[in-house]
Each structure stands twice: as structure tokens, then as C-alpha cells.
Scaffold this motif. Structure first.
Motif, mmCIF file in Angstrom:
data_model
loop_
_atom_site.group_PDB
_atom_site.id
_atom_site.type_symbol
_atom_site.label_atom_id
_atom_site.label_comp_id
_atom_site.label_asym_id
_atom_site.label_seq_id
_atom_site.Cartn_x
_atom_site.Cartn_y
_atom_site.Cartn_z
ATOM 1 N N LEU A 158 3.368 1.342 0.449
ATOM 2 C CA LEU A 158 2.318 2.334 0.263
ATOM 3 C C LEU A 158 2.543 3.085 -1.044
ATOM 4 C CD1 LEU A 158 2.183 3.976 3.823
ATOM 5 C CD2 LEU A 158 0.546 2.334 2.882
ATOM 6 N N PRO A 210 -10.889 8.876 -5.961
ATOM 7 C CA PRO A 210 -10.151 7.605 -5.928
ATOM 8 C C PRO A 210 -9.049 7.600 -6.976
ATOM 9 C CG PRO A 210 -12.273 7.329 -7.003
ATOM 10 C CD PRO A 210 -12.274 8.712 -6.438
ATOM 11 N N LEU A 263 -1.951 11.714 -0.555
ATOM 12 C CA LEU A 263 -2.424 10.457 0.018
ATOM 13 C C LEU A 263 -1.335 9.403 0.125
ATOM 14 C CD1 LEU A 263 -5.085 11.023 -2.401
ATOM 15 C CD2 LEU A 263 -5.977 9.760 -0.466
ATOM 16 N N SER A 264 -1.485 8.571 1.143
ATOM 17 C CA SER A 264 -0.750 7.310 1.244
ATOM 18 C C SER A 264 -1.794 6.211 1.153
ATOM 19 C CB SER A 264 0.016 7.233 2.557
ATOM 20 O OG SER A 264 -0.859 7.437 3.652
ATOM 21 N N SER A 265 -1.553 5.217 0.323
ATOM 22 C CA SER A 265 -2.590 4.222 0.030
ATOM 23 C C SER A 265 -2.033 2.799 0.113
ATOM 24 C CB SER A 265 -3.154 4.470 -1.377
ATOM 25 O OG SER A 265 -3.941 3.389 -1.813
ATOM 26 N N TYR A 266 -2.792 1.940 0.819
ATOM 27 C CA TYR A 266 -2.475 0.513 0.888
ATOM 28 C C TYR A 266 -3.655 -0.253 0.307
ATOM 29 C CZ TYR A 266 -1.380 -4.106 2.819
ATOM 30 O OH TYR A 266 -1.103 -5.441 2.965
ATOM 31 N N VAL A 267 -3.404 -0.985 -0.767
ATOM 32 C CA VAL A 267 -4.470 -1.758 -1.407
ATOM 33 C C VAL A 267 -4.445 -3.171 -0.852
ATOM 34 C CG1 VAL A 267 -5.405 -2.632 -3.566
ATOM 35 C CG2 VAL A 267 -4.379 -0.352 -3.483
ATOM 36 N N ASP A 269 -9.097 -0.290 -0.786
ATOM 37 C CA ASP A 269 -8.075 0.755 -0.807
ATOM 38 C C ASP A 269 -8.123 1.515 0.521
ATOM 39 O OD1 ASP A 269 -6.201 2.631 -1.421
ATOM 40 O OD2 ASP A 269 -7.292 3.532 -3.101
ATOM 41 N N ARG A 270 -7.115 1.308 1.366
ATOM 42 C CA ARG A 270 -7.046 1.978 2.661
ATOM 43 C C ARG A 270 -6.142 3.199 2.507
ATOM 44 N NH1 ARG A 270 -6.383 -3.233 6.722
ATOM 45 N NH2 ARG A 270 -7.800 -4.608 5.574
ATOM 46 N N ARG A 271 -6.713 4.382 2.733
ATOM 47 C CA ARG A 271 -5.982 5.610 2.442
ATOM 48 C C ARG A 271 -5.917 6.514 3.669
ATOM 49 N NH1 ARG A 271 -8.233 8.221 -3.003
ATOM 50 N NH2 ARG A 271 -9.998 8.746 -1.664
#
Length: 328
Positions: free
Chosen positions: A85, A104, A153-157, A168-170
Motif C-alpha cells: 500500500l 487523487p 490515505l492508504s492506496s492499492y493500485v 486506485d482503491r483507497r
């Protein structure tokens, strides 16, 4: 050439048949079904929360310009597989409905998103693992007083379709920073538009529709009730509703749409929106008002009048013909 003749008593029937046909057509349009919307699932699962005090649900600081604050962000992998992440901060923004959103990663932040430095910008979590990510908030010395809103934020692309699509799943935790100084509570109203439903029934009122925009023109978070009023000439048929508005961040806007039942279209319609804003700490602001005028055509009453006039003409013609027949 000879044309068919109509007797006097057939005139009202023609008028009523025409009105009925128009009414049926309008109702068919109004009752047409709307398209459904689909949603998609997600096989990743993780949670975020502020570090330290378990009672906190977000980050909230009161700071001086030039001040710093140290804190941490806890991320937990709730799924069955490991993943990486990205962790970063972003400024808050508002959707068209006034709901809080975050910029974003591709868009530069100028407030909280630029003030926060994350110690570990990328983390990797095994199934069930938890990471406590330290960060620092540094308010610039020249920062203006007021409220700043953003999030951590924590983000998984997720790269799909052979790398052609990126999703982008945040997951984020909100952050509020109040910089010390003079606060200003102010809301502005604009783009007011009003209308009424088609008044085909002369003996019943219609719903009124009102749309407008609220903008937080102050420098602190604010909310407050707004009152919508619709009335005919001289205040006749006045209808009023009061609704509590959600919080808006400074500079944020929300498009509002509401309705009032029982509005009588009396030809001329005056619509007024009044708002009494207050800060989230209860400090009152200056009231805001906006007004618009327009036509509200009483089609049902006009139609009824036309039927009455047509009936009177037909009866008059019938009586005239009857009187001529009785002459010697």
C-alpha cells in the motif's frame, strides 16, 4: 362538397376528450422507469485508524502557523494475502452534493496534503499484519487562519486488462487542522431555480421543485438550516420547509434540490431561500438570502374555464337554433 355537421351538445365532449388525451400522455412520461445501476465487488480487505488513542475516529489538531505535530496511522491487513500500500496525505474537496472527498494522487495538494510528511510512504503487509506509520504535520509560517480539511490515505493500485486500466482503491482517515487566528463563518447562496408540476387538476395543488447552490465563503467549516418558501401573489398559498444542511469545508459547494408539496399555481410564484449558517463550534454567521420570481401557470383552471366557456357557447347556439325553429 358536403361536410358533416355537429350538434351543440357535442362541443363539450370534444374539449373533454382532448384534455383527457393530453393528461394520459403526460402521466405516461412521468411513470417511465429509470435504468438500474450495477456495482462491483472487491477481494482486498484492510482497515485504517488513528494511532495511539483508540477513542479517536479521525485526526483533529488546533495549531499555530509554523507549528508541527507528530502522530501515527495504523493500517491492518484483514485479508488472506499479502499486498503493498502507498501511504500519503491529500487535500479535501467536495463533490457536487457537498460530500467530502480527497484529491487523487495525480493532483497536487496545497494544504494538508502538502503539510504532511509520511515516514514510510510504502508499506507491505502480510495477512493479519498491522503497521503503525508515523507522520508529521508541519504548518507553514505564512498559513492563513481557518480550517483545513484533508485525509491520510492508504492506496492499492490495481492494474487490470493487461495493464491498460488502473483502479486506485483507497481507504482514508479524515484530518482536520485549525490554524489559529480570526475565523469567519459565511455561506453564499446562488443559482436558484424553481418550478411547479403540471397543474392539470384544477381542484388540487402540485409539488414545487427548488434547486440552488450553497458555497462556504468563509474560512472555517460551517453548516446550518435553510428555509425554502414558495408563495403566490401577496403571499397567497404560502408553503415553507426547513432543512438542516450538512457541513461544508471552506471553499466547498453543494448543489441542493428539494421539493414542497401543496403548492397552488396562482400565475406568479415567488421562491425564497434563507440560511442561518453557524460554525461547527456553534459560532453564528451572517444570514444569507436569495429570491427568484417566475410564472406558475394554472393549466387546470384555464382548462376548466375553457370547458365552461365552450359549454356556454354551445348552449347559446343550441338555444338560438331552438328559438329560430319556434318562429312562425
Amino acid at each position: 362538397m358536403r361536410f358533416p355537421t355537429r350538434t351543440a351538445h357535442e362541443c363539450p365532449r370534444a374539449w373533454l376528450a382532448l384534455l383527457a388525451a393530453v393528461l394520459i400522455s403526460v402521466m405516461a412520461l412521468l411513470l417511465a422507469p429509470a435504468p438500474a445501476q450495477a456495482t462491483s465487488g472487491d477481494d482486498l480487505s484492510w482497515s485504517v485508524k488513528p494511532g495511539g488513542d483508540t477513542a479517536r475516529t479521525n485526526f483533529s489538531y488546533e495549531m499555530d502557523a509554523g507549528g508541527t505535530q507528530h502522530d501515527s496511522f495504523v493500517v491492518t491487513n484483514l485479508g488472506a494475502k499479502a499486498f503493498k500500500l502507498a501511504v500519503y496525505a491529500a487535500d479535501g474537496t467536495t463533490s457536487t452534493t457537498g460530500a467530502l472527498d480527497l484529491l487523487p494522487a495525480t493532483e497536487a495538494s496545497t494544504g494538508i496534503g502538502a503539510w504532511v510528511t509520511v515516514e514510510t510512504p510504502t508499506i507491505e503487509l502480510a495477512p493479519g499484519a498491522q503497521a503503525d506509520v508515523p507522520f508529521t504535520v508541519a504548518v507553514p509560517a505564512d498559513a492563513e487562519p481557518g480550517d483545513y480539511v484533508g485525509g491520510l490515505l492508504s492506496s492499492y493500485v490495481d492494474i487490470a486488462n493487461g495493464g491498460t486500466v488502473q483502479v486506485d482503491r483507497r481507504l482514508a482517515t479524515r484530518m482536520n487542522v485549525r490554524v489559529a487566528g480570526d475565523g469567519r463563518v459565511s455561506m453564499a447562496l446562488s443559482q436558484l431555480a424553481a418550478s411547479t408540476g403540471l397543474a392539470w387538476n384544477p381542484f388540487a395543488p402540485v409539488p414545487g421543485s427548488v434547486a440552488f447552490e450553497i458555497t462556504n465563503s468563509g474560512n472555517v467549516r460551517a453548516r446550518g438550516p435553510y428555509t425554502v418558501t414558495m408563495a403566490g401573489p401577496f403571499g397567497w398559498g404560502k408553503r415553507t420547509t426547513t432543512i438542516a444542511s450538512a457541513e461544508l469545508i471552506p471553499g466547498g459547494s453543494a448543489a441542493v434540490a428539494t421539493s414542497l408539496e401543496g403548492v397552488w399555481p396562482l400565475g406568479w410564484l415567488t421562491t425564497t431561500v434563507e440560511m442561518s449558517p453557524e460554525g461547527i463550534d456553534g459560532v453564528p454567521g451572517t444570514a444569507a438570502t436569495i429570491t427568484t420570481d417566475g410564472w406558475a401557470v394554472p393549466w387546470g383552471q384555464f382548462g376548466l374555464l375553457a370547458v365552461i366557456v365552450a359549454a356556454a357557447i354551445c348552449i347559446g347556439l343550441w338555444r338560438g337554433r331552438s328559438a329560430k325553429k319556434e318562429l312562425p
